[in-house]
Design a protein around this motif. Sequence first.
Motif, PDB file in Angstrom:
ATOM      1  N   MET A 118     -36.398 -20.726  18.410  1.00 28.48           N
ATOM      2  CA  MET A 118     -36.277 -20.064  17.220  1.00 28.48           C
ATOM      3  C   MET A 118     -35.280 -18.867  16.982  1.00 28.48           C
ATOM      4  SD  MET A 118     -37.848 -21.292  15.046  1.00 28.48           S
ATOM      5  CE  MET A 118     -37.382 -20.144  13.823  1.00 28.48           C
ATOM      6  N   PRO A 119     -34.731 -17.840  18.041  1.00 28.55           N
ATOM      7  CA  PRO A 119     -33.743 -17.034  17.982  1.00 28.55           C
ATOM      8  C   PRO A 119     -32.253 -17.868  17.351  1.00 28.55           C
ATOM      9  CG  PRO A 119     -34.910 -16.530  19.902  1.00 28.55           C
ATOM     10  CD  PRO A 119     -35.532 -17.917  19.329  1.00 28.55           C
ATOM     11  N   GLU A 120     -31.979 -18.703  18.088  1.00 35.63           N
ATOM     12  CA  GLU A 120     -31.046 -19.558  17.824  1.00 35.63           C
ATOM     13  C   GLU A 120     -30.904 -20.052  16.416  1.00 35.63           C
ATOM     14  OE1 GLU A 120     -32.395 -20.050  20.766  1.00 35.63           O
ATOM     15  OE2 GLU A 120     -31.272 -19.933  22.314  1.00 35.63           O
ATOM     16  N   VAL A 121     -32.116 -20.641  16.029  1.00 34.08           N
ATOM     17  CA  VAL A 121     -32.305 -21.073  14.450  1.00 34.08           C
ATOM     18  C   VAL A 121     -32.031 -19.969  13.663  1.00 34.08           C
ATOM     19  CG1 VAL A 121     -33.642 -22.194  13.020  1.00 34.08           C
ATOM     20  CG2 VAL A 121     -33.860 -23.324  15.328  1.00 34.08           C
ATOM     21  N   PHE A 122     -32.594 -18.928  13.927  1.00 34.12           N
ATOM     22  CA  PHE A 122     -32.582 -17.989  12.939  1.00 34.12           C
ATOM     23  C   PHE A 122     -31.047 -17.270  12.837  1.00 34.12           C
ATOM     24  CE2 PHE A 122     -36.961 -16.394  13.770  1.00 34.12           C
ATOM     25  CZ  PHE A 122     -37.564 -16.854  12.491  1.00 34.12           C
ATOM     26  N   ALA A 123     -30.315 -17.306  14.163  1.00 32.52           N
ATOM     27  CA  ALA A 123     -28.678 -17.030  14.138  1.00 32.52           C
ATOM     28  C   ALA A 123     -27.937 -18.099  13.330  1.00 32.52           C
ATOM     29  CB  ALA A 123     -28.391 -16.694  15.526  1.00 32.52           C
TER      30      ALA A 123
END
Length: 131
Positions: A118-123
């Motif tokens: 999720m952090p990579e997707v949000f970024a």
Amino acid sequence: MATKNAAQQRADRKHDYDAYLAACPSRQLLERISNKWVVLVLNELGDGPARYSEIARVVAGVSQKMLTQTLRNLERDGLVHRDVEATVPVTVTYSLTELGSSLLKVMGQLKLWAEDYMPEVFAARERYDAL
């Protein structure tokens, strides 16, 4: 005519279904199992049999109608077993079938992937939206 072993029969069936073809029934199955409620319900039942109220409590945000529909569809597809005990009131317990357990192996990985990345997707969303 030669008799085919189980592996040969599975290989033959594999060629009978091609999800890239519009009329292939496997597309309906893919649509069903790609539903977020299906992923969450299967993962919950992966911990062992559960009653409806337990599933509803763990799978936050699912409506009664959607949970009922999801469980019925999973039962119809042979992924979930519904056990009814003649008690007062009636006790209904849901559990994964062998087929459901085989799907859980894949779905569990999908759930973990979504949680881990999720952090990579949000970024990526932020970068995209900034354009």
